[in-house]
Design a protein around this motif. Structure first.
Motif, PDB file in Angstrom:
ATOM      1  N   PRO A   6      -2.928   9.963   5.994  1.00 31.73           N
ATOM      2  CA  PRO A   6      -1.901  10.317   6.980  1.00 31.73           C
ATOM      3  C   PRO A   6      -0.816   9.238   7.128  1.00 31.73           C
ATOM      4  O   PRO A   6       0.367   9.559   7.249  1.00 31.73           O
ATOM      5  N   ILE A   7      -1.211   7.983   7.074  1.00 31.71           N
ATOM      6  CA  ILE A   7      -0.225   6.912   7.187  1.00 31.71           C
ATOM      7  C   ILE A   7       0.678   6.903   5.964  1.00 31.71           C
ATOM      8  O   ILE A   7       1.904   6.769   6.074  1.00 31.71           O
ATOM      9  N   MET A   8       0.103   7.087   4.790  1.00 31.43           N
ATOM     10  CA  MET A   8       0.908   7.111   3.571  1.00 31.43           C
ATOM     11  C   MET A   8       1.835   8.325   3.556  1.00 31.43           C
ATOM     12  O   MET A   8       2.952   8.244   3.057  1.00 31.43           O
ATOM     13  N   ALA A   9       1.395   9.456   4.116  1.00 28.14           N
ATOM     14  CA  ALA A   9       2.253  10.641   4.192  1.00 28.14           C
ATOM     15  C   ALA A   9       3.464  10.364   5.081  1.00 28.14           C
ATOM     16  O   ALA A   9       4.590  10.745   4.741  1.00 28.14           O
ATOM     17  N   MET A  10       3.245   9.681   6.194  1.00 32.13           N
ATOM     18  CA  MET A  10       4.363   9.340   7.073  1.00 32.13           C
ATOM     19  C   MET A  10       5.295   8.341   6.385  1.00 32.13           C
ATOM     20  O   MET A  10       6.509   8.443   6.479  1.00 32.13           O
ATOM     21  N   LEU A  11       4.719   7.396   5.667  1.00 34.03           N
ATOM     22  CA  LEU A  11       5.520   6.413   4.945  1.00 34.03           C
ATOM     23  C   LEU A  11       6.378   7.093   3.878  1.00 34.03           C
ATOM     24  O   LEU A  11       7.515   6.688   3.633  1.00 34.03           O
ATOM     25  N   ALA A  12       5.839   8.144   3.268  1.00 31.48           N
ATOM     26  CA  ALA A  12       6.559   8.855   2.208  1.00 31.48           C
ATOM     27  C   ALA A  12       7.791   9.580   2.731  1.00 31.48           C
ATOM     28  O   ALA A  12       8.677   9.928   1.953  1.00 31.48           O
ATOM     29  N   THR A  13       7.883   9.778   4.024  1.00 35.09           N
ATOM     30  CA  THR A  13       9.061  10.445   4.586  1.00 35.09           C
ATOM     31  C   THR A  13      10.267   9.509   4.624  1.00 35.09           C
ATOM     32  O   THR A  13      11.380   9.961   4.875  1.00 35.09           O
ATOM     33  N   SER A  14      10.041   8.236   4.394  1.00 36.69           N
ATOM     34  CA  SER A  14      11.130   7.260   4.361  1.00 36.69           C
ATOM     35  C   SER A  14      11.106   6.549   3.006  1.00 36.69           C
ATOM     36  O   SER A  14      10.387   5.572   2.827  1.00 36.69           O
ATOM     37  N   PRO A  15      11.881   7.038   2.040  1.00 38.85           N
ATOM     38  CA  PRO A  15      11.851   6.446   0.694  1.00 38.85           C
ATOM     39  C   PRO A  15      12.064   4.929   0.647  1.00 38.85           C
ATOM     40  O   PRO A  15      11.368   4.251  -0.100  1.00 38.85           O
ATOM     41  N   PRO A  16      12.973   4.346   1.449  1.00 31.31           N
ATOM     42  CA  PRO A  16      13.105   2.886   1.384  1.00 31.31           C
ATOM     43  C   PRO A  16      11.822   2.158   1.803  1.00 31.31           C
ATOM     44  O   PRO A  16      11.435   1.167   1.182  1.00 31.31           O
ATOM     45  N   ALA A  17      11.160   2.662   2.826  1.00 36.94           N
ATOM     46  CA  ALA A  17       9.908   2.037   3.269  1.00 36.94           C
ATOM     47  C   ALA A  17       8.820   2.235   2.224  1.00 36.94           C
ATOM     48  O   ALA A  17       8.042   1.320   1.928  1.00 36.94           O
ATOM     49  N   TRP A  18       8.753   3.435   1.647  1.00 41.22           N
ATOM     50  CA  TRP A  18       7.765   3.727   0.590  1.00 41.22           C
ATOM     51  C   TRP A  18       7.949   2.758  -0.575  1.00 41.22           C
ATOM     52  O   TRP A  18       6.998   2.169  -1.059  1.00 41.22           O
ATOM     53  N   ARG A  19       9.191   2.600  -1.023  1.00 45.17           N
ATOM     54  CA  ARG A  19       9.457   1.701  -2.155  1.00 45.17           C
ATOM     55  C   ARG A  19       9.090   0.253  -1.826  1.00 45.17           C
ATOM     56  O   ARG A  19       8.543  -0.455  -2.656  1.00 45.17           O
ATOM     57  N   ARG A  20       9.424  -0.179  -0.621  1.00 47.58           N
ATOM     58  CA  ARG A  20       9.119  -1.550  -0.232  1.00 47.58           C
ATOM     59  C   ARG A  20       7.618  -1.815  -0.297  1.00 47.58           C
ATOM     60  O   ARG A  20       7.177  -2.831  -0.823  1.00 47.58           O
ATOM     61  N   VAL A  21       6.816  -0.891   0.184  1.00 43.21           N
ATOM     62  CA  VAL A  21       5.364  -1.052   0.189  1.00 43.21           C
ATOM     63  C   VAL A  21       4.783  -0.876  -1.213  1.00 43.21           C
ATOM     64  O   VAL A  21       4.032  -1.723  -1.705  1.00 43.21           O
ATOM     65  N   MET A  22       5.143   0.213  -1.868  1.00 38.75           N
ATOM     66  CA  MET A  22       4.500   0.547  -3.144  1.00 38.75           C
ATOM     67  C   MET A  22       5.003  -0.302  -4.310  1.00 38.75           C
ATOM     68  O   MET A  22       4.236  -0.598  -5.226  1.00 38.75           O
ATOM     69  N   ASP A  23       6.268  -0.719  -4.301  1.00 41.38           N
ATOM     70  CA  ASP A  23       6.760  -1.569  -5.377  1.00 41.38           C
ATOM     71  C   ASP A  23       6.044  -2.916  -5.378  1.00 41.38           C
ATOM     72  O   ASP A  23       5.687  -3.437  -6.433  1.00 41.38           O
ATOM     73  N   ARG A  24       5.796  -3.460  -4.195  1.00 40.62           N
ATOM     74  CA  ARG A  24       5.044  -4.724  -4.118  1.00 40.62           C
ATOM     75  C   ARG A  24       3.629  -4.535  -4.635  1.00 40.62           C
ATOM     76  O   ARG A  24       3.100  -5.374  -5.367  1.00 40.62           O
ATOM     77  N   ARG A  25       3.015  -3.440  -4.247  1.00 37.83           N
ATOM     78  CA  ARG A  25       1.644  -3.179  -4.680  1.00 37.83           C
ATOM     79  C   ARG A  25       1.584  -2.967  -6.193  1.00 37.83           C
ATOM     80  O   ARG A  25       0.711  -3.501  -6.869  1.00 37.83           O
ATOM     81  N   ALA A  26       2.533  -2.202  -6.728  1.00 39.90           N
ATOM     82  CA  ALA A  26       2.563  -1.960  -8.165  1.00 39.90           C
ATOM     83  C   ALA A  26       2.792  -3.258  -8.934  1.00 39.90           C
ATOM     84  O   ALA A  26       2.189  -3.478  -9.987  1.00 39.90           O
ATOM     85  N   GLN A  27       3.622  -4.130  -8.407  1.00 36.83           N
ATOM     86  CA  GLN A  27       3.869  -5.401  -9.067  1.00 36.83           C
ATOM     87  C   GLN A  27       2.586  -6.237  -9.127  1.00 36.83           C
ATOM     88  O   GLN A  27       2.286  -6.828 -10.169  1.00 36.83           O
TER      89      GLN A  27
END
Length: 56
Positions: A6-27
């Motif tokens: 549910p938290i990730m679904a809410m985060l996905a509604t804001s692409p800039p926030a999603w990228r900030r979180v997931m790009d760091r994790r992917a790196q």
């Protein structure tokens, strides 16, 4: 995923926030994979990833 669905679904509604979180994790994941590859351990067990070697 870093948090519950549910938290990730809410985060996905804001692409800039999603990228900030997931790009760091992917790196971090990619850096860990590079370290494993350079150390000669592409996967647990240390042998070929796709079965036995084809060398004769």
């Amino acid at each position: 995923m870093p948090w519950s669905v549910p938290i990730m679904a809410m985060l996905a509604t804001s692409p800039p926030a999603w990228r900030r979180v997931m790009d760091r994790r992917a790196q971090r994941v990619m850096q860990a994979a590079e370290l494993r590859l350079t150390a000669g351990r592409a996967h647990p067990g240390g042998g070929p990833a796709n079965g036995p070697s084809l060398r004769a």
